[in-house]
Every structure is written in C-alpha cells, then in structure tokens.
Scaffold this motif. Structure first.
Motif, PDB file in Angstrom:
ATOM      1  N   ASP A 225       0.830  -1.207   0.000  1.00 45.08           N
ATOM      2  CA  ASP A 225       0.000   0.000   0.000  1.00 45.08           C
ATOM      3  C   ASP A 225       0.867   1.261   0.000  1.00 45.08           C
ATOM      4  OD1 ASP A 225      -2.692   1.372   0.426  1.00 45.08           O
ATOM      5  OD2 ASP A 225      -1.594   2.055   2.207  1.00 45.08           O
ATOM      6  N   ILE A 226       1.930   1.261   0.814  1.00 45.51           N
ATOM      7  CA  ILE A 226       2.835   2.424   0.845  1.00 45.51           C
ATOM      8  C   ILE A 226       3.471   2.632  -0.527  1.00 45.51           C
ATOM      9  CG2 ILE A 226       4.977   3.325   1.827  1.00 45.51           C
ATOM     10  CD1 ILE A 226       4.237   1.822   4.422  1.00 45.51           C
ATOM     11  N   LEU A 227       3.965   1.562  -1.124  1.00 41.64           N
ATOM     12  CA  LEU A 227       4.639   1.673  -2.422  1.00 41.64           C
ATOM     13  C   LEU A 227       3.664   2.057  -3.527  1.00 41.64           C
ATOM     14  CD1 LEU A 227       7.089  -1.365  -2.212  1.00 41.64           C
ATOM     15  CD2 LEU A 227       7.617   1.074  -1.933  1.00 41.64           C
ATOM     16  N   LYS A 228       2.412   1.609  -3.422  1.00 41.44           N
ATOM     17  CA  LYS A 228       1.414   2.002  -4.428  1.00 41.44           C
ATOM     18  C   LYS A 228       1.126   3.495  -4.345  1.00 41.44           C
ATOM     19  CE  LYS A 228      -3.245   1.017  -6.119  1.00 41.44           C
ATOM     20  NZ  LYS A 228      -3.612   2.452  -6.187  1.00 41.44           N
ATOM     21  N   GLN A 229       0.963   4.010  -3.114  1.00 34.71           N
ATOM     22  CA  GLN A 229       0.754   5.448  -2.951  1.00 34.71           C
ATOM     23  C   GLN A 229       1.960   6.222  -3.487  1.00 34.71           C
ATOM     24  OE1 GLN A 229      -1.035   7.013   0.748  1.00 34.71           O
ATOM     25  NE2 GLN A 229      -1.134   4.876   1.452  1.00 34.71           N
ATOM     26  N   ALA A 230       3.153   5.701  -3.228  1.00 35.26           N
ATOM     27  CA  ALA A 230       4.364   6.366  -3.710  1.00 35.26           C
ATOM     28  C   ALA A 230       4.424   6.340  -5.227  1.00 35.26           C
ATOM     29  CB  ALA A 230       5.600   5.693  -3.116  1.00 35.26           C
ATOM     30  N   ALA A 231       4.065   5.215  -5.841  1.00 43.82           N
ATOM     31  CA  ALA A 231       4.104   5.107  -7.303  1.00 43.82           C
ATOM     32  C   ALA A 231       3.135   6.077  -7.950  1.00 43.82           C
ATOM     33  CB  ALA A 231       3.783   3.671  -7.720  1.00 43.82           C
ATOM     34  N   ASP A 232       2.021   6.338  -7.287  1.00 45.65           N
ATOM     35  CA  ASP A 232       1.045   7.294  -7.825  1.00 45.65           C
ATOM     36  C   ASP A 232       1.599   8.712  -7.849  1.00 45.65           C
ATOM     37  OD1 ASP A 232      -0.761   5.254  -8.168  1.00 45.65           O
ATOM     38  OD2 ASP A 232      -1.850   5.650  -6.309  1.00 45.65           O
ATOM     39  N   LEU A 233       2.632   8.957  -7.039  1.00 42.12           N
ATOM     40  CA  LEU A 233       3.236  10.291  -6.984  1.00 42.12           C
ATOM     41  C   LEU A 233       4.386  10.457  -7.970  1.00 42.12           C
ATOM     42  CD1 LEU A 233       3.378  10.861  -3.111  1.00 42.12           C
ATOM     43  CD2 LEU A 233       1.754  11.854  -4.733  1.00 42.12           C
ATOM     44  N   GLY A 234       4.934   9.351  -8.459  1.00 42.08           N
ATOM     45  CA  GLY A 234       6.053   9.452  -9.391  1.00 42.08           C
ATOM     46  C   GLY A 234       6.931   8.224  -9.325  1.00 42.08           C
ATOM     47  N   LYS A 235       8.123   8.342  -9.869  1.00 44.14           N
ATOM     48  CA  LYS A 235       9.024   7.195  -9.987  1.00 44.14           C
ATOM     49  C   LYS A 235       9.922   7.000  -8.783  1.00 44.14           C
ATOM     50  CE  LYS A 235       9.233   7.525 -15.043  1.00 44.14           C
ATOM     51  NZ  LYS A 235      10.110   7.678 -16.223  1.00 44.14           N
ATOM     52  N   GLU A 236      10.039   8.008  -7.925  1.00 47.27           N
ATOM     53  CA  GLU A 236      10.939   7.931  -6.771  1.00 47.27           C
ATOM     54  C   GLU A 236      10.254   7.167  -5.642  1.00 47.27           C
ATOM     55  OE1 GLU A 236      14.028   9.114  -6.635  1.00 47.27           O
ATOM     56  OE2 GLU A 236      14.055  10.066  -8.596  1.00 47.27           O
TER      57      GLU A 236
END
Length: 521
Positions: free
Chosen positions: A108-119
């Motif tokens: 879930d954390i990584l999915k939210q992060a991916a929605d923000l960009g590539k970093e």
C-alpha cells in the motif's frame, strides 16, 4: 532480580542487575526524580506538544521549536523526491499471519508512492532485517536505518498511512535537527508495568503510541547509533518497549537529551482521510471455518480465591476447561498433576500440563491456552483471534517480553496475560530436551528460552495484557478489542470482565442486565 515476570511486586522492588556507568532501564527508572526535574513542557496549538530537557540546575535557554509552515503547493515530482527521503520500517513479525499483513501494508505504501512518481521510498520489515533475537526492540538495528535518508518512520502492521499528508507533517520540521515525532501517551497513575516510574506525577512523562507511527530524524538516528556503538545496551527486562525506549534515550544522552521532541500524530481513527496516520482497531476476524469452541482447552493453576470469579465470568464460554492443583477437589473440580505447589515459578506444573495436553486430549484439539487463576480472558474473542493463525505452524502467542536482549537473551510470552500454544508447538517443544532447570523456575521465561533455542518465534499480540485496565493509558486501550487482563488488585474483577471482555457490554449477571462504563475503571 527475580527471574519471572510473574513476580511483579518483587520485580518492582528488586535490586538492578547492573549498576555501573551505563545503568539498566530499571536502574534508571529508580532515579526518576532526576528526570522529572529536568523537563520543560509547553502546549503548542491543540493536541500538539513540544518538549525539551536540560541538565538539572542549568539555565534553560532552549527555545521551543517554531514549526515550519506547510508549503502551499508542491509538484508531484517534488513530493516523490521528498518521499524517497523517508525510510519506512514496519514492526513486523515472522509468523505467516503477521508477515502477510506487513507485506500488505508495504504494498500500500509503495502504491501510494508510485502514484506520486518514480521515486519510491525504502520500506523495511523488521523481521526480515536481522535474525537478532532483539530486533523487535528496534535499537539493536539502529545502525541499519539511516540509508542516506532524512527520516525513519516506524509503524505497526495495522497502521494506515496517508503518504501525502505524512509528507506535509514531516515537512513542518527541519530534518537537519534532532527530532522524535509521535503521538503522546502518558500514565494517569504510576503503574507496575512501568516500574512505578514518575510516581509523584506520572503524567509528566510522555511516550509514543507505536500504533500511530513515530518518526526519528536522521541526525538523531546517527547520534543514537554512535552512542550504542560506544556504549552497548546492558538491558535486563524489556516489558513495555514504547516506554522503555524513551528511558534509554535519556540513559544514552545522560544529561544532554534529544534536542527536541514533538508529539504530533494525534489521529487514531478508523479510515480517517483527514489524518496523516490512522489506525484500524486491532481486528479480530474469522478467517477459518473450524469450530474453535469445541477445540479449546484452557488450563490454569491453583489459588482458590479467584476460582469463583472464573466461574462467574469466562468459564461459561470455554467448552473444554481444566483446573490444575496439587490435589484433587471434586467440588471445583481440580486435577492433581502430582506436582507439588511452589512459592515461586511454576515450571514443573506447566510442563506437566503440556504433557497432559499432548497425551490425553484429542489430536483434533489444535490449541492449548494456559492462564493464571487471576487472569480475566474473553474466550469469545480469543476463539476469533485464533482463527487468524494456522495451528499446523508452531505458534506461541501472547504478550511478548524480553530478557537480556542486548546481550544474547531471548523473548518470552509473559504468563499473566495468557499463553497460547498450537499443538504443533507443544509437539516440537516436548520432542526436544529442553526442560525446567528446577521445578520452581519461572515457566514463562523457561518456555521462551526453549522456543528460542528451537527457532520457534514468539508471536506478540497487544490484545493480551499482563496487568489491569487502569495500568495502561486510556488512549492506548481505546483502539483495542482486548482479549485478556491480569491481576485482581484493588478492582472488582467481575465488573472489569463485563466491561472490557464480555462479548458485549450488556451481560446477564445474577438475573440482571448490567452495563459498566470503561471510564469508571
């Protein structure tokens, strides 16, 4: 120092294991007056707290922090870069049920992060980081956390994180300074689980609610790692990690504590999008179709004064229950195991119970629960909780304590809150040669030592409690559905049971409907 967590009154009065240049946690708590006199606390807006500590007698010139204003607009790419500066550490466990929940949170954390960009940020699971027995106490792995980041954010497997809002909160603090951020808990009265620390005014000492998440800035992490390298921890008992780790910070810094502490993660709500961090109640879910009512064997030791309480409360929920003593009494009834009673520790009796369970109960009974006679427990909730676990795995479940974890010690399940064994775990234990070193040895600690040697992990659940409800902060219990409490000191145990542990708040008792308010306890 007494060897067993059951010896609570003695533990509180005992001499420390060590009393040298680097005192233990319990040693330091006995010097609590030195700490209380050094605290300066000030309120900053509603529900926000800043705290600084200076050497006793010194002039306090520390200015309370002025939080940076959140930036009005940040591009997605900038948010992504900021997110990469956070290392998320999930306080996970190796048991399959808990590791799956931790993996779900990581995704879930990584999915939210991916929605923000590539970093993408680094997300670590503690049980995968190191096989160190004390990894769950966090400090032994402090040197592994920095990873060229700005913040380390710790959370539990049930913590729910709104990543963008978390970035906004962290952005209000200068990450080049030493910061400890979290949601504040405090004791309303001195309590045995905290060694009666700050007895004169326990509310003055704040410690973090791990369920809400907590963050350390990298300068503070590096400082602690350096201190721990030069002054390794000389720990004795680990009882309440969230409280004792703050004490350890005092010890490591001696008269110079962390520059700033702020308690700012105040949202502990279910599915609240207004919070940077929220927490879903410790859920008890039915995941299996097995009838656990007919597969439960609860056993406990003697002391007959509490027996009427058991019969008025949780006995009626248990399908299979046996009372163990050093002689048979058909009026209860009790089972004579042929083991004499002891003043300290119950190791001989506990291993006799384990042998009886394995050899004299149906193989279709997958779980054994051993509790003290003054333990209050919800069989209804325990049955649902156990449906989350696979009894074909070696499961040893309850409230986790630690002994000597900084020096090659072990974790164990403290017996007062209840010890739960899968049949597989009992089989593995009894197939080994690990046994009591004396009949009156502390059973819970011997079991922890044995399972540690067998490579069977201790599985912690915060729903089991070694003490009474009033021994825990109200905010801490507010997001729990508790399974057990322990001790009848200065309480009405029947009232506590029907308030906190009965399947619902209204129960028929002596022909009357009763309802109790938790705030009264």
């Amino acid at each position: 120092m007494p060897a067993s967590s059951r010896m609570d009154p003695l533990l509180a009065k005992a001499k420390p294991i060590r009393n040298d240049s680097n005192p233990s946690v319990i040693t330091y708590l006995r010097r609590r007056k030195q700490v209380v006199g050094q605290m300066k606390i000030a309120a900053r807006k509603e529900q926000t707290l800043a705290l600084s500590v200076v050497p006793e007698g010194a002039e306090d010139k520390t200015e309370l922090p002025v939080l940076q204003k959140p930036k009005e607009s940040r591009t997605v790419s900038k948010l992504s870069r900021e997110l990469k500066e956070i290392v998320f550490v999930i306080q996970s466990q190796s048991n399959s049920f808990h590791s799956k929940r931790a993996e779900d949170l990581k995704r879930d954390i990584l999915k939210q992060a991916a929605d923000l960009g590539k970093e993408l940020p680094t997300v670590l699971l503690i049980h995968q980081m190191d096989r160190h027995e004390g990894a769950w106490t966090i400090l032994p792995l402090m040197k592994d956390y920095s990873r060229n980041s700005s913040w380390i954010f710790f959370c539990e497997e049930d913590t729910r994180i709104q990543v963008v809002k978390l970035l906004e909160v962290l952005g209000r603090f200068d990450s080049s300074k030493e910061w400890f951020l979290g949601k504040a808990l405090y004791d309303e009265e001195s309590t045995i689980i905290h060694h009666y620390a700050f007895a004169e005014n326990p509310t003055v000492f704040k410690f973090p609610d791990f369920a809400a998440g907590w963050a350390l800035s990298i300068p503070l992490v590096n400082k602690l790692a350096k201190k721990l390298k030069s002054e390794p921890l000389k720990s004795d008992f680990t009882i309440d990690l969230k409280h004792e780790n703050i004490i350890i910070f005092y010890i490591l810094n001696k008269e110079e504590f962390i520059n700033k502490i702020a308690f700012i993660f105040e949202c502990i709500k279910v599915s609240s999008k207004a919070c940077s961090v929220s927490f879903q109640c410790y859920a008890i879910e039915d995941n299996l179709t097995q009838d656990f009512e007919s597969l439960m064997d609860a056993s406990f030791r003697e002391l007959f004064l509490p027996v009427p309480v058991v019969k008025q409360t949780w006995e009626r929920e248990a399908a299979l229950i046996e009372y163990y003593s050093d002689y048979a009494d058909i009026s209860i009834p009790t089972v004579d195991l042929g083991i004499p009673n002891t003043d300290r520790g119950h190791c001989g009796k506990t291993f006799a119970i384990l042998e009886r369970f394995l050899n004299h109960t149906s193989p279709r009974t997958p779980w054994l629960v051993i509790v003290d006679d003054d333990t209050l427990i919800s069989i209804f909730r325990l049955r649902k909780l156990l449906s989350c676990y696979d009894p074909n795995e070696p499961v040893f479940l309850g409230e986790r304590y630690g002994y000597g974890l900084g020096t090659g010690g072990y974790s164990y399940i403290t017996g007062g809150g209840g010890m739960v064994f899968s049949r597989t775990a009992v089989q593995k234990l009894l197939a080994s040669k690990c046994r009591c070193y004396s009949m009156d040895a502390p059973d819970d600690m011997v079991l922890g030592m044995c399972f540690s040697g067998l490579g069977v992990p201790i599985t912690h659940s915060p729903l089991f409690h070694q003490a009474r409800p009033m021994d825990y902060p109200k905010d801490y219990l507010s997001h729990q559905i508790p399974v057990s409490f322990h001790k009848h000191w200065n309480i009405d145990p029947v009232k506590v049971y029907f308030t906190w542990l009965a399947p619902n708040t209204e129960e028929a008792h002596n022909g009357k409907k009763v309802e109790y308010n938790r705030e009264d306890l």
